[in-house]
Design a protein around this motif. Structure first.
Motif, short mmCIF file in Angstrom:
data_model
loop_
_atom_site.label_atom_id
_atom_site.label_comp_id
_atom_site.label_asym_id
_atom_site.label_seq_id
_atom_site.Cartn_x
_atom_site.Cartn_y
_atom_site.Cartn_z
N GLN A 42 -12.52 12.67 0.83
CA GLN A 42 -13.45 13.63 0.27
C GLN A 42 -12.83 15.02 0.12
O GLN A 42 -13.47 15.95 -0.37
CB GLN A 42 -14.69 13.73 1.15
N GLY A 43 -11.57 15.16 0.55
CA GLY A 43 -10.88 16.43 0.44
C GLY A 43 -11.31 17.47 1.45
O GLY A 43 -11.05 18.66 1.27
N LYS A 44 -11.96 17.03 2.53
CA LYS A 44 -12.43 17.98 3.53
C LYS A 44 -11.30 18.52 4.40
O LYS A 44 -11.40 19.63 4.92
CB LYS A 44 -13.48 17.32 4.43
N TYR A 45 -10.26 17.72 4.60
CA TYR A 45 -9.16 18.13 5.47
C TYR A 45 -7.84 18.12 4.73
O TYR A 45 -7.59 17.25 3.91
CB TYR A 45 -9.01 17.16 6.66
N GLY A 46 -7.00 19.07 5.09
CA GLY A 46 -5.61 18.99 4.70
C GLY A 46 -4.95 18.01 5.66
O GLY A 46 -5.41 17.82 6.78
N VAL A 47 -3.91 17.35 5.23
CA VAL A 47 -3.28 16.32 6.02
C VAL A 47 -1.87 16.75 6.37
O VAL A 47 -1.13 17.20 5.49
CB VAL A 47 -3.24 14.98 5.24
N SER A 48 -1.48 16.59 7.63
CA SER A 48 -0.12 16.93 8.03
C SER A 48 0.86 15.94 7.43
O SER A 48 0.49 14.81 7.07
CB SER A 48 0.01 16.92 9.56
N ILE A 49 2.09 16.33 7.33
CA ILE A 49 3.13 15.45 6.80
C ILE A 49 3.29 14.23 7.68
O ILE A 49 3.55 13.12 7.20
CB ILE A 49 4.45 16.23 6.58
N ASP A 50 3.06 14.37 8.98
CA ASP A 50 3.15 13.24 9.89
C ASP A 50 2.04 12.22 9.60
O ASP A 50 2.27 11.01 9.63
CB ASP A 50 3.06 13.69 11.35
N LYS A 51 0.83 12.70 9.32
CA LYS A 51 -0.28 11.79 8.99
C LYS A 51 -0.06 11.14 7.63
O LYS A 51 -0.42 9.98 7.43
CB LYS A 51 -1.63 12.51 9.02
N ILE A 52 0.51 11.88 6.69
CA ILE A 52 0.84 11.28 5.39
C ILE A 52 1.82 10.13 5.60
O ILE A 52 1.66 9.05 5.03
CB ILE A 52 1.40 12.33 4.41
N ASP A 53 2.79 10.34 6.45
CA ASP A 53 3.77 9.30 6.77
C ASP A 53 3.09 8.09 7.41
O ASP A 53 3.35 6.94 7.04
CB ASP A 53 4.85 9.87 7.68
N THR A 54 2.19 8.33 8.35
CA THR A 54 1.46 7.26 9.03
C THR A 54 0.58 6.48 8.07
O THR A 54 0.57 5.24 8.07
CB THR A 54 0.59 7.85 10.17
N LEU A 55 -0.16 7.19 7.23
CA LEU A 55 -1.05 6.53 6.27
C LEU A 55 -0.25 5.76 5.22
O LEU A 55 -0.64 4.64 4.84
CB LEU A 55 -1.97 7.55 5.61
N ALA A 56 0.85 6.33 4.77
CA ALA A 56 1.69 5.64 3.79
C ALA A 56 2.23 4.34 4.38
O ALA A 56 2.20 3.30 3.72
CB ALA A 56 2.83 6.56 3.33
N ALA A 57 2.69 4.39 5.61
CA ALA A 57 3.20 3.18 6.27
C ALA A 57 2.09 2.13 6.39
O ALA A 57 2.32 0.94 6.15
CB ALA A 57 3.76 3.52 7.65
N ALA A 58 0.89 2.56 6.74
CA ALA A 58 -0.24 1.64 6.87
C ALA A 58 -0.59 1.00 5.52
O ALA A 58 -1.05 -0.14 5.47
CB ALA A 58 -1.45 2.37 7.44
N LEU A 59 -0.34 1.72 4.43
CA LEU A 59 -0.62 1.21 3.09
C LEU A 59 0.58 0.50 2.47
O LEU A 59 0.47 -0.07 1.39
CB LEU A 59 -1.05 2.37 2.18
N GLY A 60 1.73 0.56 3.14
CA GLY A 60 2.93 -0.10 2.63
C GLY A 60 3.55 0.59 1.44
O GLY A 60 4.11 -0.07 0.56
N VAL A 61 3.46 1.93 1.41
CA VAL A 61 4.06 2.70 0.32
C VAL A 61 4.96 3.78 0.91
O VAL A 61 4.88 4.11 2.09
CB VAL A 61 2.99 3.35 -0.59
N ALA A 62 5.79 4.35 0.06
CA ALA A 62 6.62 5.48 0.47
C ALA A 62 5.73 6.72 0.59
O ALA A 62 4.79 6.88 -0.20
CB ALA A 62 7.73 5.73 -0.55
N PRO A 63 6.01 7.60 1.54
CA PRO A 63 5.17 8.80 1.71
C PRO A 63 5.03 9.64 0.44
O PRO A 63 3.96 10.20 0.20
CB PRO A 63 5.88 9.58 2.82
N TRP A 64 6.08 9.72 -0.36
CA TRP A 64 5.99 10.54 -1.58
C TRP A 64 4.90 10.03 -2.52
O TRP A 64 4.35 10.81 -3.29
CB TRP A 64 7.33 10.62 -2.31
N GLU A 65 4.57 8.73 -2.43
CA GLU A 65 3.53 8.19 -3.31
C GLU A 65 2.15 8.77 -2.99
O GLU A 65 1.28 8.81 -3.85
CB GLU A 65 3.49 6.67 -3.23
#
Length: 82
Positions: A42-65
């Motif tokens: 919903q865009g309520k929070y900014g996400v740290s680069i560490d969380k982007i990395d964690t979420l990307a891994a959980a989704l099976g994509v590269a963080p840049w995606e």
């Protein structure tokens, strides 16, 4: 909502859905609370680069995606064969 926050929100939602995951399922895989996934989408929070990395891994994509403006429009497409 900042443009980058909007991109992350859209990409997270699109990638999650393309993998057939609900917010609860993704939250369990990523080790975060379901409400956190919802708030990011919903865009309520900014996400740290560490969380982007964690979420990307959980989704099976590269963080840049998670950060790329065109990821959502290509989420359901197969990768080109070489």
């Amino acid at each position: 909502m900042t443009p980058l926050r909007k991109i992350i929100a859209r990409n997270l939602r699109t990638l999650r859905r393309a993998r057939g995951l609900g917010q609860v399922e993704l939250a369990v895989i990523a080790g975060v609370d379901r409400s956190y996934i919802s708030d990011i989408e919903q865009g309520k929070y900014g996400v740290s680069i560490d969380k982007i990395d964690t979420l990307a891994a959980a989704l099976g994509v590269a963080p840049w995606e998670m950060l790329h403006p065109h990821t959502a429009s290509n989420a359901g497409k197969a990768a080109p064969e070489n």
